[in-house]
Design a protein around this motif. Sequence first.
Motif, PDB file in Angstrom:
ATOM      1  N   LEU A 126      -3.098   1.273  -7.408  1.00 25.38           N
ATOM      2  CA  LEU A 126      -3.596   0.354  -8.459  1.00 25.38           C
ATOM      3  C   LEU A 126      -5.190   0.121  -8.070  1.00 25.38           C
ATOM      4  O   LEU A 126      -5.370   0.081  -6.704  1.00 25.38           O
ATOM      5  CB  LEU A 126      -2.920  -1.131  -8.264  1.00 25.38           C
ATOM      6  CG  LEU A 126      -1.556  -0.960  -8.456  1.00 25.38           C
ATOM      7  CD1 LEU A 126      -0.770  -1.341  -7.260  1.00 25.38           C
ATOM      8  CD2 LEU A 126      -0.942  -1.987  -9.792  1.00 25.38           C
ATOM      9  N   ALA A 127      -6.264  -0.084  -9.028  1.00 26.20           N
ATOM     10  CA  ALA A 127      -7.335  -0.271  -9.016  1.00 26.20           C
ATOM     11  C   ALA A 127      -7.718  -1.815  -9.574  1.00 26.20           C
ATOM     12  O   ALA A 127      -7.487  -2.142 -10.619  1.00 26.20           O
ATOM     13  CB  ALA A 127      -8.332   0.767  -9.730  1.00 26.20           C
ATOM     14  N   SER A 128      -8.589  -2.453  -8.698  1.00 24.72           N
ATOM     15  CA  SER A 128      -8.988  -3.817  -9.462  1.00 24.72           C
ATOM     16  C   SER A 128      -9.601  -3.598 -10.553  1.00 24.72           C
ATOM     17  O   SER A 128     -10.517  -2.728 -11.036  1.00 24.72           O
ATOM     18  CB  SER A 128      -9.960  -4.443  -8.390  1.00 24.72           C
ATOM     19  OG  SER A 128     -10.987  -4.027  -8.245  1.00 24.72           O
ATOM     20  N   ALA A 129      -9.479  -4.697 -11.493  1.00 24.16           N
ATOM     21  CA  ALA A 129     -10.136  -4.564 -13.133  1.00 24.16           C
ATOM     22  C   ALA A 129     -10.672  -6.063 -13.265  1.00 24.16           C
ATOM     23  O   ALA A 129     -10.710  -6.141 -14.386  1.00 24.16           O
ATOM     24  CB  ALA A 129      -9.064  -4.220 -13.776  1.00 24.16           C
ATOM     25  N   GLY A 130     -11.175  -6.861 -12.435  1.00 28.91           N
ATOM     26  CA  GLY A 130     -11.739  -8.037 -12.652  1.00 28.91           C
ATOM     27  C   GLY A 130     -11.778  -8.744 -11.325  1.00 28.91           C
ATOM     28  O   GLY A 130     -11.598  -8.255 -10.276  1.00 28.91           O
ATOM     29  N   ALA A 131     -12.306  -9.921 -11.320  1.00 31.47           N
ATOM     30  CA  ALA A 131     -12.546 -10.919 -10.269  1.00 31.47           C
ATOM     31  C   ALA A 131     -11.220 -10.967  -9.653  1.00 31.47           C
ATOM     32  O   ALA A 131     -10.290 -11.491 -10.148  1.00 31.47           O
ATOM     33  CB  ALA A 131     -13.362 -12.106 -10.583  1.00 31.47           C
ATOM     34  N   LEU A 132     -11.229 -11.072  -8.325  1.00 33.56           N
ATOM     35  CA  LEU A 132      -9.940 -11.556  -7.630  1.00 33.56           C
ATOM     36  C   LEU A 132     -10.276 -12.887  -7.143  1.00 33.56           C
ATOM     37  O   LEU A 132     -11.337 -13.218  -6.756  1.00 33.56           O
ATOM     38  CB  LEU A 132      -9.786 -10.492  -6.560  1.00 33.56           C
ATOM     39  CG  LEU A 132      -9.586  -9.223  -6.921  1.00 33.56           C
ATOM     40  CD1 LEU A 132      -9.310  -8.251  -5.715  1.00 33.56           C
ATOM     41  CD2 LEU A 132      -8.463  -8.802  -7.877  1.00 33.56           C
ATOM     42  N   THR A 133      -8.968 -13.517  -6.764  1.00 35.77           N
ATOM     43  CA  THR A 133      -9.114 -14.843  -5.968  1.00 35.77           C
ATOM     44  C   THR A 133      -8.363 -14.945  -4.807  1.00 35.77           C
ATOM     45  O   THR A 133      -7.426 -14.004  -4.656  1.00 35.77           O
ATOM     46  CB  THR A 133      -8.302 -16.029  -6.907  1.00 35.77           C
ATOM     47  OG1 THR A 133      -6.960 -15.613  -7.271  1.00 35.77           O
ATOM     48  CG2 THR A 133      -9.110 -16.099  -8.309  1.00 35.77           C
ATOM     49  N   PHE A 134      -8.790 -15.721  -3.998  1.00 37.09           N
ATOM     50  CA  PHE A 134      -7.967 -15.656  -2.555  1.00 37.09           C
ATOM     51  C   PHE A 134      -7.693 -16.986  -2.079  1.00 37.09           C
ATOM     52  O   PHE A 134      -8.597 -18.237  -2.536  1.00 37.09           O
ATOM     53  CB  PHE A 134      -9.057 -15.227  -1.450  1.00 37.09           C
ATOM     54  CG  PHE A 134      -8.356 -15.447  -0.314  1.00 37.09           C
ATOM     55  CD1 PHE A 134      -7.538 -14.720   0.460  1.00 37.09           C
ATOM     56  CD2 PHE A 134      -9.041 -16.431   0.822  1.00 37.09           C
ATOM     57  CE1 PHE A 134      -6.893 -14.825   1.718  1.00 37.09           C
ATOM     58  CE2 PHE A 134      -8.538 -16.896   2.146  1.00 37.09           C
ATOM     59  CZ  PHE A 134      -7.394 -15.717   2.421  1.00 37.09           C
ATOM     60  N   THR A 135      -6.441 -17.133  -1.969  1.00 37.80           N
ATOM     61  CA  THR A 135      -5.894 -18.609  -1.421  1.00 37.80           C
ATOM     62  C   THR A 135      -5.510 -18.469  -0.077  1.00 37.80           C
ATOM     63  O   THR A 135      -4.428 -17.730  -0.041  1.00 37.80           O
ATOM     64  CB  THR A 135      -4.531 -18.988  -2.474  1.00 37.80           C
ATOM     65  OG1 THR A 135      -4.841 -18.933  -3.762  1.00 37.80           O
ATOM     66  CG2 THR A 135      -4.193 -20.421  -2.121  1.00 37.80           C
ATOM     67  N   ALA A 136      -5.984 -19.376   0.777  1.00 40.04           N
ATOM     68  CA  ALA A 136      -5.575 -19.260   2.058  1.00 40.04           C
ATOM     69  C   ALA A 136      -4.364 -19.689   2.592  1.00 40.04           C
ATOM     70  O   ALA A 136      -4.051 -20.653   1.544  1.00 40.04           O
ATOM     71  CB  ALA A 136      -6.654 -20.045   3.047  1.00 40.04           C
ATOM     72  N   LEU A 137      -3.422 -19.370   3.434  1.00 49.09           N
ATOM     73  CA  LEU A 137      -2.277 -20.087   3.699  1.00 49.09           C
ATOM     74  C   LEU A 137      -2.482 -21.319   4.446  1.00 49.09           C
ATOM     75  O   LEU A 137      -3.425 -21.555   5.136  1.00 49.09           O
ATOM     76  CB  LEU A 137      -1.249 -19.162   4.744  1.00 49.09           C
ATOM     77  CG  LEU A 137      -0.885 -17.787   3.902  1.00 49.09           C
ATOM     78  CD1 LEU A 137       0.101 -16.860   4.929  1.00 49.09           C
ATOM     79  CD2 LEU A 137       0.037 -18.374   2.786  1.00 49.09           C
TER      80      LEU A 137
END
Length: 137
Positions: A126-137
Motif C-alpha cells: 500500500l502507498a500513502s495517498a494523503g496526510a497521515l495522523t499519529f496517535t501515541a499510546l
Amino acid sequence: MVAQSGKDLLVKIDMDGAGTFVTLAGLRASRISFNTETVDVTSLESSGGWRELLSGGGVKTAQISGSGVFVDAVTDARAQQVFFDGLVLDYQVIIPDFGTIQGAFQMTSVEYAGNYDGEATYEIALASAGALTFTAL
C-alpha cells in the motif's frame, strides 16, 4: 522499551468506509516505512561547498507491506474489492509501545502464491495517498 512481539504490529482496513477498522486476517509479516524526499538548495554561496537542504521541504510518503495466509473470507474479500476497484481508503497501523498511524492508502499490489504441498499465501503493498495522523499510546 522492551522487545515487542512482531504479531503486535497490526494492519487494519476500514471495512465499510465509515471507520470500522478490522485487522487484515492471516498476516504473518507486516512492515511500514516512512520516507521524505530532500530539496537541495545548494548554491555557489554554500559554505565550503557543502550541500544544503531546505528544512521541511520535500514530499513525505509511507508504504505498508504485508504477507500472510488466507484465514478470513470477509477481510480477504474486502482487500480484493479495494484492489480491483482502485479504492483509496483509511488504514490503521498499530505499532506496539509507539502508537497508531492512520490515513489514506491505496493498495498498489497484490500477489498470490502457493505450493502444492502448502497453504495459499498473499502479499500486499500500500502507498500513502494523503496526510497521515499519529496517535501515541
